[in-house]
Design a protein around this motif. Sequence first.
Motif, mmCIF file in Angstrom:
data_model
loop_
_atom_site.group_PDB
_atom_site.id
_atom_site.type_symbol
_atom_site.label_atom_id
_atom_site.label_comp_id
_atom_site.label_asym_id
_atom_site.label_seq_id
_atom_site.Cartn_x
_atom_site.Cartn_y
_atom_site.Cartn_z
ATOM 1 N N SER A 1 -23.688 -81.044 -55.174
ATOM 2 C CA SER A 1 -22.809 -81.128 -53.997
ATOM 3 C C SER A 1 -22.406 -79.728 -53.560
ATOM 4 O O SER A 1 -22.377 -78.795 -54.368
ATOM 5 C CB SER A 1 -21.561 -81.956 -54.312
ATOM 6 N N GLN A 2 -22.103 -79.590 -52.243
ATOM 7 C CA GLN A 2 -21.632 -78.322 -51.693
ATOM 8 C C GLN A 2 -20.350 -78.576 -50.912
ATOM 9 O O GLN A 2 -20.261 -79.542 -50.149
ATOM 10 C CB GLN A 2 -22.692 -77.693 -50.788
ATOM 11 N N SER A 3 -19.358 -77.716 -51.096
ATOM 12 C CA SER A 3 -18.032 -77.958 -50.518
ATOM 13 C C SER A 3 -17.962 -77.680 -49.021
ATOM 14 O O SER A 3 -17.161 -78.295 -48.311
ATOM 15 C CB SER A 3 -16.985 -77.100 -51.240
ATOM 16 N N MET A 4 -18.788 -76.771 -48.508
ATOM 17 C CA MET A 4 -18.634 -76.364 -47.116
ATOM 18 C C MET A 4 -19.887 -76.560 -46.271
ATOM 19 O O MET A 4 -19.813 -76.579 -45.050
ATOM 20 C CB MET A 4 -18.209 -74.886 -47.050
ATOM 21 N N LYS A 5 -21.028 -76.676 -46.890
ATOM 22 C CA LYS A 5 -22.249 -76.821 -46.112
ATOM 23 C C LYS A 5 -23.281 -77.549 -46.959
ATOM 24 O O LYS A 5 -23.087 -77.786 -48.142
ATOM 25 C CB LYS A 5 -22.780 -75.456 -45.685
ATOM 26 N N ASN A 6 -24.360 -77.884 -46.341
ATOM 27 C CA ASN A 6 -25.429 -78.576 -47.055
ATOM 28 C C ASN A 6 -26.750 -77.896 -46.715
ATOM 29 O O ASN A 6 -27.600 -78.452 -46.034
ATOM 30 C CB ASN A 6 -25.452 -80.054 -46.680
ATOM 31 N N ASN A 7 -26.876 -76.679 -47.207
ATOM 32 C CA ASN A 7 -28.048 -75.864 -46.900
ATOM 33 C C ASN A 7 -28.824 -75.607 -48.187
ATOM 34 O O ASN A 7 -28.567 -74.642 -48.899
ATOM 35 C CB ASN A 7 -27.618 -74.548 -46.250
ATOM 36 N N MET A 8 -29.775 -76.474 -48.501
ATOM 37 C CA MET A 8 -30.557 -76.332 -49.728
ATOM 38 C C MET A 8 -31.458 -75.100 -49.685
ATOM 39 O O MET A 8 -31.815 -74.546 -50.723
ATOM 40 C CB MET A 8 -31.401 -77.584 -49.959
ATOM 41 N N ASP A 9 -31.826 -74.663 -48.484
ATOM 42 C CA ASP A 9 -32.705 -73.498 -48.369
ATOM 43 C C ASP A 9 -32.022 -72.220 -48.840
ATOM 44 O O ASP A 9 -32.694 -71.223 -49.137
ATOM 45 C CB ASP A 9 -33.172 -73.323 -46.922
ATOM 46 N N ASP A 10 -30.689 -72.236 -48.885
ATOM 47 C CA ASP A 10 -29.946 -71.049 -49.320
ATOM 48 C C ASP A 10 -29.724 -71.037 -50.831
ATOM 49 O O ASP A 10 -29.056 -70.149 -51.353
ATOM 50 C CB ASP A 10 -28.591 -70.990 -48.596
ATOM 51 N N LEU A 11 -30.293 -72.024 -51.533
ATOM 52 C CA LEU A 11 -30.088 -72.130 -52.978
ATOM 53 C C LEU A 11 -31.389 -71.842 -53.733
ATOM 54 O O LEU A 11 -32.470 -72.274 -53.321
ATOM 55 C CB LEU A 11 -29.594 -73.530 -53.352
ATOM 56 N N SER A 12 -31.280 -71.110 -54.823
ATOM 57 C CA SER A 12 -32.417 -70.899 -55.733
ATOM 58 C C SER A 12 -32.099 -71.574 -57.064
ATOM 59 O O SER A 12 -30.930 -71.694 -57.456
ATOM 60 C CB SER A 12 -32.683 -69.408 -55.948
ATOM 61 N N PHE A 13 -33.153 -72.009 -57.772
ATOM 62 C CA PHE A 13 -32.973 -72.781 -58.998
ATOM 63 C C PHE A 13 -33.780 -72.149 -60.137
ATOM 64 O O PHE A 13 -34.897 -71.661 -59.929
ATOM 65 C CB PHE A 13 -33.435 -74.226 -58.790
ATOM 66 N N GLN A 14 -33.202 -72.191 -61.320
ATOM 67 C CA GLN A 14 -33.913 -71.711 -62.505
ATOM 68 C C GLN A 14 -33.514 -72.551 -63.718
ATOM 69 O O GLN A 14 -32.331 -72.682 -64.030
ATOM 70 C CB GLN A 14 -33.605 -70.240 -62.785
ATOM 71 N N TRP A 15 -34.540 -73.121 -64.374
ATOM 72 C CA TRP A 15 -34.335 -73.890 -65.603
ATOM 73 C C TRP A 15 -34.754 -73.005 -66.776
ATOM 74 O O TRP A 15 -35.937 -72.693 -66.930
ATOM 75 C CB TRP A 15 -35.166 -75.170 -65.588
ATOM 76 N N SER A 16 -33.797 -72.599 -67.598
ATOM 77 C CA SER A 16 -34.050 -71.683 -68.713
ATOM 78 C C SER A 16 -33.776 -72.381 -70.041
ATOM 79 O O SER A 16 -32.830 -73.166 -70.161
ATOM 80 C CB SER A 16 -33.167 -70.437 -68.603
ATOM 81 N N VAL A 17 -34.605 -72.069 -71.037
ATOM 82 C CA VAL A 17 -34.486 -72.686 -72.357
ATOM 83 C C VAL A 17 -34.033 -71.641 -73.363
ATOM 84 O O VAL A 17 -34.585 -70.540 -73.424
ATOM 85 C CB VAL A 17 -35.830 -73.300 -72.802
ATOM 86 N N TYR A 18 -33.020 -72.003 -74.150
ATOM 87 C CA TYR A 18 -32.462 -71.120 -75.167
ATOM 88 C C TYR A 18 -32.554 -71.789 -76.535
ATOM 89 O O TYR A 18 -32.480 -73.014 -76.651
ATOM 90 C CB TYR A 18 -30.981 -70.821 -74.890
ATOM 91 N N ASP A 19 -32.672 -70.972 -77.555
ATOM 92 C CA ASP A 19 -32.559 -71.468 -78.924
ATOM 93 C C ASP A 19 -31.133 -71.975 -79.130
ATOM 94 O O ASP A 19 -30.169 -71.274 -78.825
ATOM 95 C CB ASP A 19 -32.876 -70.325 -79.890
ATOM 96 N N ASN A 20 -31.001 -73.187 -79.636
ATOM 97 C CA ASN A 20 -29.672 -73.775 -79.819
ATOM 98 C C ASN A 20 -29.302 -73.896 -81.294
ATOM 99 O O ASN A 20 -28.561 -74.783 -81.686
ATOM 100 C CB ASN A 20 -29.610 -75.162 -79.162
#
Length: 424
Positions: free
Chosen positions: A63-82
């Motif tokens: 969700s976005q509080s002020m706008k709904n611009n997915m093009d302005d968002l970047s995503f990264q899925w990172s894996v760490y030793d737990n």
Amino acid sequence: MKILYKNISMVLLSGVIMLTGCYKDESTEGLLEQNKVGLSDSKTDEVISVFQGELLNLKPTLSQSMKNNMDDLSFQWSVYDNSPTSNYTLPRFTIGNEYELKYTVSGESFTLGQNYLLRLTVTEKSTGISSFLNYRLLIANKYGTGWVVLEDKAGKGDLSFVFPDYTVEHGIYTDRNTTVLTNPKKLEIVPYSITDDISASGKRMYILADGGSQEYNFLTMVKKFDYSFLFFSAPPVIKPSVMNFTSASANSASRSANLGIAINNGKAHSNLVGGFPGVKKWGDIALTPGGTQNYNLAPFASGGSTYPAVVYDNTSKRFFYIRGYSPTPVAGSLEAFPSAASSEGVFDMNNVGMTMIFQDSADVVKSINAVMRSDDNQPYLYKYKTESTSSAPIITLSKTQMNAPGFLSYTAAAGSTTTPHIYY
């Protein structure tokens, strides 16, 4: 006059303090409210168990509080030793850069049984502000219990797995590996831990074939090493028939490796095991007592405490044994059995005179069934044991002509360890 100067100084200082205290701070006027990215997923409340080769599919609520611009968002899925000692300072690797994660878990990246933290980082490109969502992963073993089957599909090898509920998964090898198995011959599984300093200590599994033979990771179902890598010096001809480790103990709870024995192109190679440092691999071709390579071993091997490895030469038609370690004769050489090991009324381990066509464990502990073919094409069952004592040195047990129609042309056979039978 001095007192007057002090009073003037005090008045001036008070004025400075008053001016400072009365300053109006207008620095917060005109600030703009920033867009806030919210992330949530009920799956973060528990540990996600995922199998090797399984698709990990995650798509949290965003969700976005002020706008709904997915093009302005970047995503990264990172894996760490737990693990408890991890500080999460650096990601081990990145497995996705899209909002929805679709990633097939592989043995090359994930370790079986390991706990991982999977973190989604969402960054607003225009402001550089990031939001985070953490998942907990456990890499589970799908193939922990069941039966592995080596298949020959028109000359190409593959593996299937039969689960305890009798469901079957096909194509396990070809789905995860690129090395082609041609004319597959045999699966060899070592049921006790091996320490060779090549990889982590544990049980071993080998796939033997005319092409593509290898050590195989039966937990992750991916190839570990090429067959030739398992030797200090790779054999000039790759034609494996045996690769396993014998044990001096018959107790499954305490069994350990006694000697590694490989038969390739009819020749023997041994692999010493023990508590000494350094890499342990299969050595060079073992020589006969006469110092030659003039022999052709049957594709079977046994062993025990007295005789760590027992093999049969179909050229001289006799048994040899290989000891675990001795500087003289050199460890790994073929040796004749002492004359006291054979009973004249049964058979001579050093002079059998027949061709071995089958061998497997018998229904008596540390006893072996060997089926021989005579020159006139008759099957004979030879029984011997791999352990002797100074007071009872004889290991030859019996020789019996078999009444087993069609055995000389069998395609598959196995000896029972609970009843006196051979199934073929």
